[in-house]
Design a protein around this motif. Sequence first.
Motif, PDB file in Angstrom:
ATOM      1  N   HIS A  72     -18.643  13.282  -2.585  1.00 21.71           N
ATOM      2  CA  HIS A  72     -19.875  12.948  -1.882  1.00 21.71           C
ATOM      3  C   HIS A  72     -19.751  11.530  -1.301  1.00 21.71           C
ATOM      4  N   ASP A  73     -20.613  11.203  -0.376  1.00 20.89           N
ATOM      5  CA  ASP A  73     -20.690   9.833   0.139  1.00 20.89           C
ATOM      6  C   ASP A  73     -21.621   9.055  -0.795  1.00 20.89           C
ATOM      7  N   TRP A  74     -21.150   8.785  -1.996  1.00 17.35           N
ATOM      8  CA  TRP A  74     -21.963   8.188  -3.047  1.00 17.35           C
ATOM      9  C   TRP A  74     -22.513   6.816  -2.679  1.00 17.35           C
ATOM     10  N   PHE A  75     -21.813   6.071  -1.848  1.00 20.58           N
ATOM     11  CA  PHE A  75     -22.230   4.712  -1.537  1.00 20.58           C
ATOM     12  C   PHE A  75     -22.850   4.598  -0.150  1.00 20.58           C
ATOM     13  N   THR A  83     -15.114  10.860  -5.218  1.00 16.93           N
ATOM     14  CA  THR A  83     -15.518  11.958  -6.088  1.00 16.93           C
ATOM     15  C   THR A  83     -15.990  11.389  -7.421  1.00 16.93           C
ATOM     16  N   LEU A  84     -17.150  11.847  -7.864  1.00 20.10           N
ATOM     17  CA  LEU A  84     -17.636  11.477  -9.190  1.00 20.10           C
ATOM     18  C   LEU A  84     -17.072  12.488 -10.176  1.00 20.10           C
ATOM     19  N   LEU A  85     -16.258  12.027 -11.133  1.00 30.32           N
ATOM     20  CA  LEU A  85     -15.722  12.880 -12.183  1.00 30.32           C
ATOM     21  C   LEU A  85     -16.624  12.753 -13.406  1.00 30.32           C
ATOM     22  N   GLN A  97     -18.215  10.671 -20.195  1.00 25.42           N
ATOM     23  CA  GLN A  97     -17.802   9.610 -19.294  1.00 25.42           C
ATOM     24  C   GLN A  97     -18.042  10.063 -17.864  1.00 25.42           C
ATOM     25  N   LEU A  98     -18.351   9.097 -17.007  1.00 29.14           N
ATOM     26  CA  LEU A  98     -18.445   9.330 -15.575  1.00 29.14           C
ATOM     27  C   LEU A  98     -17.547   8.315 -14.902  1.00 29.14           C
ATOM     28  N   ARG A  99     -16.816   8.762 -13.881  1.00 31.03           N
ATOM     29  CA  ARG A  99     -15.854   7.879 -13.237  1.00 31.03           C
ATOM     30  C   ARG A  99     -15.739   8.255 -11.760  1.00 31.03           C
ATOM     31  N   PHE A 100     -15.622   7.259 -10.896  1.00 30.88           N
ATOM     32  CA  PHE A 100     -15.360   7.503  -9.483  1.00 30.88           C
ATOM     33  C   PHE A 100     -13.856   7.528  -9.264  1.00 30.88           C
ATOM     34  N   ALA A 101     -13.397   8.485  -8.470  1.00 24.57           N
ATOM     35  CA  ALA A 101     -11.982   8.601  -8.118  1.00 24.57           C
ATOM     36  C   ALA A 101     -11.899   8.960  -6.637  1.00 24.57           C
ATOM     37  N   PRO A 102     -10.763   8.657  -6.011  1.00 24.94           N
ATOM     38  CA  PRO A 102     -10.649   8.993  -4.584  1.00 24.94           C
ATOM     39  C   PRO A 102     -10.800  10.489  -4.315  1.00 24.94           C
ATOM     40  N   THR A 103     -10.205  11.328  -5.174  1.00 24.05           N
ATOM     41  CA  THR A 103     -10.289  12.778  -5.028  1.00 24.05           C
ATOM     42  C   THR A 103     -10.326  13.420  -6.409  1.00 24.05           C
ATOM     43  N   GLU A 104     -10.630  14.704  -6.431  1.00 23.22           N
ATOM     44  CA  GLU A 104     -10.650  15.446  -7.691  1.00 23.22           C
ATOM     45  C   GLU A 104      -9.249  16.001  -7.944  1.00 23.22           C
ATOM     46  N   THR A 105      -8.411  15.174  -8.539  1.00 20.74           N
ATOM     47  CA  THR A 105      -7.026  15.549  -8.829  1.00 20.74           C
ATOM     48  C   THR A 105      -6.688  15.115 -10.247  1.00 20.74           C
ATOM     49  N   PRO A 106      -5.585  15.600 -10.781  1.00 21.60           N
ATOM     50  CA  PRO A 106      -5.163  15.149 -12.121  1.00 21.60           C
ATOM     51  C   PRO A 106      -4.940  13.642 -12.195  1.00 21.60           C
TER      52      PRO A 106
END
Length: 114
Positions: A72-75, A83-85, A97-106
């Motif tokens: 999402h465009d969270w900001f 991506t919010l994980l 836990q919640l974490r922002f990452a560039p993409t939903e990948t391992p």
Amino acid sequence: MIGEHYCDFGPTLAAENLTELHDIHLSVETVRQIMIAAGYWKPKKGAAICVHPMRERRARLGELVQIDGSPHDWFEGRADRCTLLVFIDDATGKLLQLRFAPTETPLGVHAYPA
């Protein structure tokens, strides 16, 4: 009128177009019934049968941690899209836990503390 112009439309869109373009006011259900009778529309089947039964939650905290990502465009344009994980404990349903990452990948998940 429906057969001439709207036989490949759904009932809602056909009813809207009849009202807007032809000044013919019919309810969506009336249009649906007309379309079914004429063979232009097939009624939907009943609710689908659930193929996968619900499983029991895990017994203990931390036994199974599910991870879900929400791009999402969270900001709101003030930063790059990301991506919010979310790490969710299966036994309790708690958010661990919640974490922002560039993409939903391992790569975005690998640093989760055990």
